[in-house]
Design a protein around this motif. Structure first.
Motif, mmCIF file in Angstrom:
data_model
loop_
_atom_site.group_PDB
_atom_site.id
_atom_site.type_symbol
_atom_site.label_atom_id
_atom_site.label_comp_id
_atom_site.label_asym_id
_atom_site.label_seq_id
_atom_site.Cartn_x
_atom_site.Cartn_y
_atom_site.Cartn_z
ATOM 1 N N SER A 212 46.667 51.495 -2.739
ATOM 2 C CA SER A 212 48.039 51.060 -2.978
ATOM 3 C C SER A 212 48.941 52.281 -3.106
ATOM 4 O O SER A 212 48.879 52.995 -4.123
ATOM 5 C CB SER A 212 48.132 50.223 -4.260
ATOM 6 O OG SER A 212 49.482 49.988 -4.604
ATOM 7 N N GLU A 214 52.041 52.292 -3.672
ATOM 8 C CA GLU A 214 52.960 52.065 -4.792
ATOM 9 C C GLU A 214 52.328 52.473 -6.120
ATOM 10 O O GLU A 214 52.961 53.105 -6.964
ATOM 11 C CB GLU A 214 53.367 50.587 -4.845
ATOM 12 C CG GLU A 214 54.206 50.127 -3.668
ATOM 13 C CD GLU A 214 53.358 49.766 -2.454
ATOM 14 O OE1 GLU A 214 52.113 49.814 -2.561
ATOM 15 O OE2 GLU A 214 53.944 49.472 -1.392
ATOM 16 N N ALA A 215 51.056 52.109 -6.303
ATOM 17 C CA ALA A 215 50.366 52.443 -7.552
ATOM 18 C C ALA A 215 49.780 53.850 -7.521
ATOM 19 O O ALA A 215 49.454 54.410 -8.569
ATOM 20 C CB ALA A 215 49.252 51.428 -7.819
ATOM 21 N N TYR A 263 51.193 51.638 6.967
ATOM 22 C CA TYR A 263 52.202 52.598 6.519
ATOM 23 C C TYR A 263 52.297 53.801 7.457
ATOM 24 O O TYR A 263 52.942 54.783 7.146
ATOM 25 C CB TYR A 263 51.940 53.092 5.091
ATOM 26 C CG TYR A 263 51.744 51.979 4.107
ATOM 27 C CD1 TYR A 263 52.834 51.254 3.620
ATOM 28 C CD2 TYR A 263 50.478 51.619 3.686
ATOM 29 C CE1 TYR A 263 52.646 50.208 2.729
ATOM 30 C CE2 TYR A 263 50.292 50.579 2.795
ATOM 31 C CZ TYR A 263 51.384 49.876 2.313
ATOM 32 O OH TYR A 263 51.196 48.840 1.447
#
Length: 280
Positions: A212, A214-215, A263
């Motif tokens: 992740s 984001e994390a 991504y």
């Protein structure tokens, strides 16, 4: 030898303890706990409780090959601190080191070895299907086909996702199964987009983690399943989805030998390396 004399002695089976689908032996009468166990790489190792618990591939003594059913069959190599550490942990053969296993324990070890070989035979005959995730890593779902069917070492068995891009499912140096690019697979690196939550001999019935951004960490994804094709209810959908991706959804490459992935980046560099071969 005098250096590893404290590791010599009588080892007995740890009742109810199985690591990497094999018995574990604990040294008796020692002030520090030492164990003989099967590592992620298939070799027999002599190390401490922490390494044994995780089945790590590190220790002071190990078998020279990964094909021994029992430590009683093994030739042993020992870690030599005098050799150049810049070349990694250095092990040398010790012809004086022997291991004797009782008939009872040897019988059980042989049975465990047969079970592992039966599972490996099943693995060698099957493609596998990774399915369930429908978000950012949907492009990694699909049918993975074995690319090295003659490989005997389980740690080198590799599956490739059907399609134009090099995405691989393989067992890395930390004992976990990873989904990553060609360069990472070639080195056996423990890094990538998807990874089993725990080290395991076979990738079935495992919990998976995904990277992740984001994390900035790996997070659990309970939707991901790994099955064999005849068990999959979604295989035709998956194949059709792969054809869409092949048409250019994730075309091109980013980095040397690594596929364009979610991504538009190479596999993240934050693996869960346990320190293969690292010595204290």
């Amino acid at each position: 030898t005098s250096l590893y004399a404290p590791l010599m002695g009588h080892y007995t089976v740890c009742s109810g303890k199985i690591v990497n689908e094999a018995l574990v032996f604990e040294q008796q009468g020692a002030s520090d706990a030492h164990f003989v166990f099967r590592g992620h790489d298939g070799r027999w190792w002599v190390s401490d409780q922490e390494d044994m618990t995780h089945g790590d591939t590190r220790g002071w003594i190990k078998s020279d090959r990964c094909t021994y059913d029992s430590p009683g069959e093994a030739r042993w190599v020992i870690f030599d601190k005098r050799l150049d550490p810049r070349q990694g942990p250095q092990f040398v053969y010790d012809p004086n080191l022997k291991c004797t296993v009782s008939n009872k324990d040897s019988t059980q070890l042989t049975k465990q070895s047969r079970n592992r070989k039966a599972k490996k035979t099943r693995l060698l005959k099957q493609s596998v299907v990774l399915e369930g995730h429908t978000a950012s890593y949907a492009c990694l779902m699909g049918v993975y086909v074995m690319v090295n069917k003659k490989e005997d070492n389980l740690s080198k068995i590799t599956f490739r996702l059907q399609g134009p891009h090099d995405r691989f499912l393989y067992r890395a140096s930390d004992g976990r199964w990873w989904v990553s690019g060609a360069a990472q697979r070639g080195r056996g690196d423990p890094l990538g987009w998807l990874v089993t939550a725990e080290p395991c001999t076979f990738p079935w019935n495992q919990t998976w983690h995904i990277w992740s951004p984001e994390a900035g960490a790996y997070v659990r994804d309970t939707s991901i399943l790994l099955t064999i094709p005849k068990q999959s209810q979604q295989i035709q959908t998956l194949i059709q989805a792969q054809m869409v991706h092949a048409a250019g959804t994730y075309s091109g490459q980013h980095g040397v030998g690594a596929p364009m992935g979610p991504y538009g980046m190479v596999p993240p560099g934050r693996g869960m390396m346990m320190g293969q071969g690292a010595m204290r």
